[in-house]
Design an enzyme around this catalytic site. Structure first.
Site, PDB file in Angstrom:
ATOM      1  N   GLU A 194     -80.406  13.612  17.641  1.00 14.91           N
ATOM      2  CA  GLU A 194     -81.468  14.610  17.740  1.00 14.91           C
ATOM      3  C   GLU A 194     -82.146  14.785  16.395  1.00 14.91           C
ATOM      4  O   GLU A 194     -81.486  15.144  15.409  1.00 14.91           O
ATOM      5  CB  GLU A 194     -80.902  15.965  18.166  1.00 14.91           C
ATOM      6  CG  GLU A 194     -80.530  16.081  19.621  1.00 14.91           C
ATOM      7  CD  GLU A 194     -80.070  17.490  19.964  1.00 14.91           C
ATOM      8  OE1 GLU A 194     -80.335  17.916  21.096  1.00 14.91           O
ATOM      9  OE2 GLU A 194     -79.466  18.175  19.112  1.00 14.91           O
ATOM     10  N   CYS A 195     -83.439  14.547  16.324  1.00 17.62           N
ATOM     11  CA  CYS A 195     -84.257  14.784  15.143  1.00 17.62           C
ATOM     12  C   CYS A 195     -83.685  14.074  13.911  1.00 17.62           C
ATOM     13  O   CYS A 195     -83.967  12.913  13.691  1.00 17.62           O
ATOM     14  CB  CYS A 195     -84.438  16.276  14.909  1.00 17.62           C
ATOM     15  SG  CYS A 195     -85.849  16.685  13.862  1.00 17.62           S
TER      16      CYS A 195
END
Length: 433
Positions: free
Chosen positions: A314-315
Site C-alpha cells: 500500500e502506497c
C-alpha cells in the site's frame, strides 16, 4: 465505553494538542483512556498512543461504514474514549467529524482559537452549534476548549460569554513547546517529536475533567463486534519500521485473528521471515531509500513474488515494490523491481482524498466487479510501463494514472490506496494465502 469527540473549528487549530491534553488529564484523574481518530490519518494516532499507552482506533465512515465504525469503537478498551476529529467539524464529504459524532451519538467539544478573542470564541461556538441544523446533522456541540488562551481575565471573559447550553471545558495555554513540527504528509510521528512531559502536564492542568465526564456517553453497540471468520495456518510477514509505519491497528488485529504474523524491519537489514504472503504498509520509503536499496528483504520479496506468493503493498509498499525510487533531491535508488513502474517524489502532494476502486478482473484484495473504499495521500507519482496491468478502475480519486490503481505482477498487488480491514480487502488477501 463512554466517549467524547474533540472537534475543531478548522484544520491547524490545535485539535491534536487538545486531544492529548484531554487524554493526559483523564489519565491523571485515574481513568483508563482509549484514544481514537476520526478520519484515515496515521500520524495523529501515533501521538495518541504515546500518551495513552495503547493504539488509537481509526473511525471513518467512508472506509468502514456505520456498522464498521461502531464495531471499531467498541473494540477499544478503557473507561473513556477520546476521539480526535479531522479538519474542521463539518469539513469533508466522505467522513466529516460531525458525521462520525452523529454515527456514534457522542457529544462534541469544540476546540477554538482564543489567541485574539474572548466573546468571539463564544460566538464561534454558538455558530458551530446552530450550523448543525443547517447541515442536517444531529450533532451535539456541548462546549469549548479554548486553544492558546491565557488564564485570569482572558479565560474568565470566554467563560462569561458562553450562553446557556455551551460549557467551558478548559484551555490550552499559549506555549511554544505545545507545537508539534510537521513535514510532508502531516505532523511528525509521536516517537519522533513527542510533546514534553512538562508541556503536556501544563496543558492537562487546564482541562475540566469533571465536566467532560458529565457529558460523555456510550454509542450504540452493534451485535457483531467480534471479527468473524476461520483461523488459517498461514503466516504473513508484515514490514514494520520507519519506512513502513502506516498500518491501522485494526489491520494487524485482523491478520493476527486469522493467521500467524511475523513482523520484520527492512531498514534494519532484517531478512524476509518464512511466510506464505507479505504485507508492505505505507510510510516513508523516500526517507530511507538508500538503505532500502541495500536491504536483503527487498531481494527476497522479489524472489517470493516470482515464486507466486501473494504480496500486497500500500502506497509506500507500492513504492518499495517498484523498479526505482527517485527522491526530491534527484537521487535514484533501486527498489524491489517487482512492479513495472518508476516512482519519483514531488514537492507538492499528488493526491489527497477518499477513494473508491472497482476491481476489473479480480484482484488480490477484491473479486471482479467488487468495489473497495479507501484513502490516498502521497507526494510521489508512479510512471508505469505501457504494458502494465491494473487491478482497479478508479471511480473516485486519482489512483496511479488518474483512471487506474493497483499494479499487478505475479500474485503481487501495489496500490496508492490505503484500505481498512472493514473493507474486506484483508480477508480476501488472507483467502489468497
Amino acid at each position: 465505553m463512554r466517549g467524547v469527540v474533540v472537534g475543531g473549528t478548522r484544520s491547524g487549530v490545535g485539535k491534536t494538542v487538545a486531544a492529548l491534553a484531554v487524554l493526559r488529564a483523564l489519565d491523571a484523574a485515574g481513568y483508563d483512556v482509549q484514544p481514537a481518530k476520526a478520519g484515515p490519518d496515521f500520524i495523529d494516532p501515533s501521538h495518541h498512543a504515546r500518551v495513552a499507552g495503547r493504539p488509537s482506533r481509526t473511525l471513518d465512515l467512508w472506509l468502514q461504514g456505520e456498522a464498521g465504525l461502531r464495531r471499531n469503537y467498541h473494540r477499544g478498551e478503557g473507561d473513556v474514549c477520546v476521539v480526535e476529529g479531522v479538519m474542521g467539524l463539518y469539513d469533508g464529504d466522505g467522513s466529516s467529524t460531525a458525521a462520525v459524532a452523529e454515527a456514534l451519538d457522542l457529544p462534541v467539544v469544540l476546540v477554538a482559537d482564543a489567541k485574539a478573542g474572548m466573546e468571539s470564541v463564544a460566538a464561534t461556538a454558538v455558530g458551530f452549534r446552530e450550523f448543525a441544523a443547517h447541515a442536517d446533522r444531529d450533532v451535539d456541540v456541548a462546549g469549548v476548549i479554548a486553544q492558546r488562551a491565557h488564564g485570569g481575565r482572558h479565560e474568565q471573559g470566554i467563560r462569561d460569554a458562553l450562553p446557556e447550553g455551551l460549557q467551558y471545558f478548559g484551555r490550552i495555554p499559549p506555549r511554544e513547546d505545545l507545537e508539534i513540527p510537521d513535514r510532508h504528509l502531516g505532523l511528525r510521528m509521536g516517537d519522533e517529536s513527542p510533546l514534553s512531559t512538562e508541556a503536556l502536564d501544563a496543558a492537562a492542568d487546564g482541562i475540566r475533567v469533571d465536566r467532560l465526564l458529565d457529558i460523555a456517553r456510550s454509542p450504540p453497540r452493534p451485535a457483531n463486534v467480534e471479527s468473524a471468520g476461520e483461523r488459517t495456518d498461514a503466516r504473513v510477514a508484515v514490514a514494520r519500521d520507519d519506512a513502513f509505519r502506516f498500518c491501522y491497528p485494526a489491520t494487524l488485529e485482523r491478520l493476527r485473528e486469522h493467521a500467524d504474523v511475523a513482523t520484520f524491519q527492512p531498514t534494519a537489514g532484517d531478512a524476509l521471515p518464512a511466510c506464505d504472503g507479505v504485507y508492505l504498509p505505507g510510510g516513508y520509503p523516500e526517507l530511507h531509500a538508500a538503505v532500502l536499496s541495500e536491504s536483503p528483504a527487498l531481494t527476497q520479496i522479489a524472489d517470493a513474488a516470482a515464486d507466486g506468493r501473494p504480496i500486497y503493498g500500500e502506497c509506500g509498499g507500492l513504492m518499495a515494490l517498484a523498479e526505482s525510487l527517485t527522491t526530491v533531491e534527484g537521487e535514484t535508488h533501486r527498489m524491489g523491481g517487482v512492479l513495472p513502474a518508476d516512482v519519483r517524489m514531488r514537492e507538492r502532494y499528488q493526491a489527497l482524498d477518499h477513494v473508491e476502486l472497482r476491481a476489473r478482473d479480480g484482484a488480490l484484495t477484491a473479486a471482479a466487479g467488487e468495489t473497495l473504499r479507501g484513502h490516498e495521500f502521497h507526494y510521489s507519482e508512479a510512471d508505469s510501463a505501457e504494458d502494465a496491468r491494473f487491478a482497479f478502475d478508479v471511480e473516485r480519486g486519482d489512483g496511479i494514472d488518474g483512471d487506474h490503481d493497483g499494479l499487478c505482477e505475479y500474485e503481487t498487488l501495489g496500490t496508492y490506496c490505503h484500505v481498512h480491514p472493514e473493507s474486506g480487502a484483508f480477508d480476501a488477501f488472507l483467502d489468497a494465502l
